[in-house]
Scaffold this active site. Structure first.
Site, PDB file in Angstrom:
ATOM      1  N   GLU A  54       0.824  -1.206   0.000  1.00  0.00           N
ATOM      2  CA  GLU A  54       0.000   0.000   0.000  1.00  0.00           C
ATOM      3  C   GLU A  54       0.862   1.261   0.000  1.00  0.00           C
ATOM      4  OE1 GLU A  54      -3.120   0.358  -0.516  1.00  0.00           O
ATOM      5  OE2 GLU A  54      -3.560  -1.780  -0.553  1.00  0.00           O
ATOM      6  N   TYR A 137      -6.356   6.729   4.441  1.00  0.00           N
ATOM      7  CA  TYR A 137      -6.449   5.698   3.411  1.00  0.00           C
ATOM      8  C   TYR A 137      -5.612   4.473   3.771  1.00  0.00           C
ATOM      9  CZ  TYR A 137      -5.296   2.920  -0.576  1.00  0.00           C
ATOM     10  OH  TYR A 137      -5.078   1.835  -1.373  1.00  0.00           O
ATOM     11  N   ASP A 155      -9.283   6.496  -2.336  1.00  0.00           N
ATOM     12  CA  ASP A 155      -8.146   6.996  -3.092  1.00  0.00           C
ATOM     13  C   ASP A 155      -8.689   7.545  -4.408  1.00  0.00           C
ATOM     14  OD1 ASP A 155      -8.792   4.747  -4.570  1.00  0.00           O
ATOM     15  OD2 ASP A 155      -6.757   3.933  -4.620  1.00  0.00           O
TER      16      ASP A 155
END
Length: 396
Positions: A54, A137, A155
């Protein structure tokens, strides 16, 4: 350290009816099961590996990330291995990915995970938010994918999908728009397989609900898409107006000595923060070589003589149009420390390979070595400039 105050939309009225939730949640999951890309981080349940993916995927394309993710995991296979590694090694492993603050925050967060959580990532978005580099996020992605928490994510891909499905107005970054998107994501993630659902939203935005030429005929939730019904798919979300990149000129000191070059490590904050470079100072486009040399001398705290100029290296960064001017210099006093840099080091090209260095600086170093400044048959400096010592910096 106390956990940050939560700012999600859980307290807001759910903006999605049960019928609408069912019409989106189930079909998107089924579509994802049939069409998801085979990405290496989707084959693991290791929270650390998922977290790493990520972080790397922020501002970076999937195809670029895959080999970096695999090499980084091989080099630092666990949170404890990452936490115990020197920062230079971490930055070196990140070389070429850009946005190096991600690597520094990753390293700091790993150390806190070891100190505060015994080397295991906390399982909730609320706890993850207390770690360096974890925004809303990233916390939601790791908590949902690695631990199954019903934590929302928004996102660019998710924002586009939701903006079209629910006809959400407003420019990217608008406060009301962002609050609406997070409220929608919070409502939709509830239910089975929240991690897979979040990935389905992202995958859908990346492969079907694309910014340009979206594949609406292949969309599993087309019937419930307000933008599709109204013919507004190309209008939503509106494109974010980006400022033109700022021109930035840096003069670099190319100082060879006994098979080595002088390298400097920048302060942690700012452009190329914490990375190694050929010592650099900001100059203007019309700054003369002599004046640039004097600024370098002041920065290094040592008199310099300009021997000539080498190539200029151009790099296009996200927000900057960067020009690196390579000045070959020498001096009687070889510095080993400077107040302007965290560290100075004289390195051979082989030793420099282990330093965390930006792609722009690596290109500059490649150009320098191509000119044979450490010996060889490469081309000499483009022009010879009369040597004269720069003024010595006062108080340094």
């Amino acid at each position: 350290m106390s956990p940050r105050k939560r700012t999600d939309s859980a307290a807001l009225p759910a903006p999605v009816s049960p019928e609408r939730h069912a019409a989106i949640h189930g079909p998107l999951l089924s579509w994802y099961d049939r069409n998801k890309r085979d990405l290496p981080w989707r084959r693991t349940r290791d929270p650390y590996a998922i977290w790493l993916s990520e972080v790397m995927l922020q501002q970076t394309q999937v195809s670029t990330v895959i080999p970096y993710w695999e090499r980084f995991l091989a080099r630092f296979p666990t949170v404890k291995a990452l936490a115990s590694a020197p920062l230079d090694d971490v930055l070196s492993g990140w070389k070429g990915l850009g946005y190096y603050s991600r690597a520094r925050n990753l390293h700091r967060a790993a150390q806190e995970v070891v100190e505060r959580f015994g080397g295991k990532l906390p399982s909730t978005a609320e706890e993850l938010l207390t770690l360096p580099g974890f925004g809303r996020y990233t916390a939601g992605a790791v908590a949902s994918i690695a631990f199954g928490e019903e934590a929302p994510i928004v996102d660019g891909n998710v924002a586009r999908v939701l903006s079209r499905l629910f006809e959400v107005e407003g420019l990217p970054g608008d406060r009301d728009r962002e609050a609406t998107l997070w409220a929608l994501a919070s409502a939709l993630v509830k239910g089975q397989r929240p991690g897979d659902f979040n990935q389905a939203l992202m995958e859908h935005g990346a492969t079907v609900c694309r910014p340009e030429s979206p594949l609406c005929l292949l969309c599993p939730v087309r019937d419930g898409c307000i933008a599709f019904k109204k013919g507004r798919v190309d209008e939503l979300p509106p494109a974010k107006v980006r400022a033109a990149p700022r021109k930035l000129f840096l003069a670099l000191a190319v100082w060879p000595h006994a098979g080595t070059l002088l390298f400097a490590r920048r302060a942690d904050k700012g452009l190329f923060g914490g990375l190694w470079e050929l010592p650099a100072v900001e100059v203007e486009e019309d700054t003369s070589e002599a004046e640039a040399t004097e600024r370098l001398a002041t920065t290094l705290g040592a008199p310099l003589t300009l021997e000539g100029t080498l190539d200029s290296v151009r790099r296009q960064l996200t927000h900057r149009d960067l020009t690196l001017r390579l000045l070959r210099v020498t001096g009687d006093k070889r510095p080993t420390k400077s107040a302007a840099f965290q560290d100075l080091r004289w390195c051979t090209p082989q030793e420099a390979e282990a330093l965390g260095m930006s792609t722009a600086m690596q290109r500059a170093l490649d150009a320098v070595l191509g000119h044979g400044v450490l010996g060889g048959d490469a081309a000499p400096a483009k022009k010879k400039t009369a040597s004269r010592p720069a003024r010595k910096a006062a108080g340094r």
